[in-house]
Design an enzyme around this catalytic site. Structure first.
Site, PDB file in Angstrom:
ATOM      1  N   LYS A  15       0.856  -1.194   0.000  1.00  0.00           N
ATOM      2  CA  LYS A  15       0.000   0.000   0.000  1.00  0.00           C
ATOM      3  C   LYS A  15       0.889   1.241   0.000  1.00  0.00           C
ATOM      4  O   LYS A  15       1.829   1.332   0.769  1.00  0.00           O
ATOM      5  CB  LYS A  15      -0.869  -0.015   1.254  1.00  0.00           C
ATOM      6  CG  LYS A  15      -1.725   1.211   1.451  1.00  0.00           C
ATOM      7  CD  LYS A  15      -2.680   1.037   2.634  1.00  0.00           C
ATOM      8  CE  LYS A  15      -2.176   1.661   3.906  1.00  0.00           C
ATOM      9  NZ  LYS A  15      -3.158   1.665   4.992  1.00  0.00           N
ATOM     10  N   THR A  55     -12.158   5.804   6.856  1.00  0.00           N
ATOM     11  CA  THR A  55     -12.932   6.195   5.662  1.00  0.00           C
ATOM     12  C   THR A  55     -13.358   4.960   4.872  1.00  0.00           C
ATOM     13  O   THR A  55     -14.285   5.019   4.074  1.00  0.00           O
ATOM     14  CB  THR A  55     -12.089   7.057   4.718  1.00  0.00           C
ATOM     15  OG1 THR A  55     -10.987   6.271   4.249  1.00  0.00           O
ATOM     16  CG2 THR A  55     -11.573   8.308   5.424  1.00  0.00           C
TER      17      THR A  55
END
Ligand code: R5P
Length: 279
Positions: free
Chosen positions: A183, A214
């Site tokens: 990532k 989120t």
């Protein structure tokens, strides 16, 4: 004996059902917003259960007031179980002059409590800031048990290399393979994922992280897995912090989303209460 603050009320019924003795606690908020705490019992040893999800600051103050009230009531051994510890992500300074927020919280809690138990702390190394005995508990067994049948002989993935140990703990309980995504955070709102290093085509996948906020990390991972031909994609996390709309967004992107009940949410389907009762 247990004393439960407002951040533990959602766990109280299960604590009682599993045999925990819970004392009466009066909690109020004055018209000006200040907290009031009164304990209605005492015992030589008390475990306070208070998760510090939003409104975080109020629950932290309540935790301190409970500590003060219980010490005044003669409690000798005082333990704090804080399933979700707020401020745990602010664990270092990036700009000069910043507070290491998690240090401030741990020092304050240490004024009253000699033992602190948290679940899946963002940076377990920060427990060194707690002056007493600080323990990081793992929800790996509970997460594994919840997904065992659904996952079958699928694989467990961590959304990044840093989360590999957590995914490994879940995979070990399930006896399945595990790996991680690469990532890269481009900006505070944009995350880019690199392909995983295992075969996901035709297999069930469970992605495990500590926090969903989120939902961006999980959605990117799930989309990538779909493109790579994964069969069913499940998502689990310890703490469902969930920004507005995140539950819906993640749920639409995966086959199932489940988090633990360190924070009460509509998808807090995995209970950490049995772990608390073992302490
Ligand atoms: C980051 O370091 C954490 O482990 C989580 O991956 C992160 O908080 C998830 O955030 P979001 O749901 O906003 O992508």
């Amino acid at each position: 004996m247990f004393a439960v603050g407002s951040g533990g009320r959602h766990l109280e019924e299960e604590i009682r059902r599993l045999g925990g003795d819970v004392m009466g606690v009066e909690l109020k908020t004055f018209p000006d917003g200040e907290k009031y705490v009164r304990v209605l019992d005492s015992s030589e040893s008390v475990t306070v259960v208070q998760s510090t999800f939003r409104p975080q600051d109020e629950r932290i103050v309540e935790l301190l007031l409970l500590g003060d009230a219980l010490r005044s009531a003669g409690v000798e051994r005082l333990r704090a179980v804080v399933p979700y510890l707020a401020y745990s992500r602010q664990d270092r300074t990036v700009k000069e002059g910043e507070a290491v927020s998690v240090r401030a919280i741990m020092k304050a809690v240490g004024l009253y409590y000699e033992e602190l138990y948290v679940f899946d702390l963002h940076n377990p190394g920060t427990l060194r800031f707690f002056p007493g005995k600080g323990i990081n508990l793992s929800p790996a067994r509970a997460i594994a048990d919840y997904f065992r049948e659904k996952l079958g002989d699928g694989i467990v993935l961590a959304p990044d290399k840093g989360a590999l140990e957590r995914a490994g703990a879940v995979a070990e309980k399930l006896g399945v393979e595990y790996s991680h995504f690469e990532k890269r955070r481009i900006s505070p709102t944009e995350v880019r994922m690199e392909p995983v290093d295992v075969e996901v085509n035709g297999r069930n996948v469970l992605i495990v992280d500590d926090i969903i906020s989120t939902g961006g990390t999980m959605i990117k991972a799930a989309e990538l897995l779909r493109r790579m031909g994964a069969k069913r994609v499940f998502v689990a996390a310890t703490h469902g912090v969930f920004a507005e709309g995140a539950i819906d967004r993640v749920s639409k992107a995966v086959d199932e989303l489940a988090v633990t009940n360190t924070i009460p949410t509509p998808v807090s389907k995995i209970s950490i209460v049995p772990e608390i009762l073992k302490l």
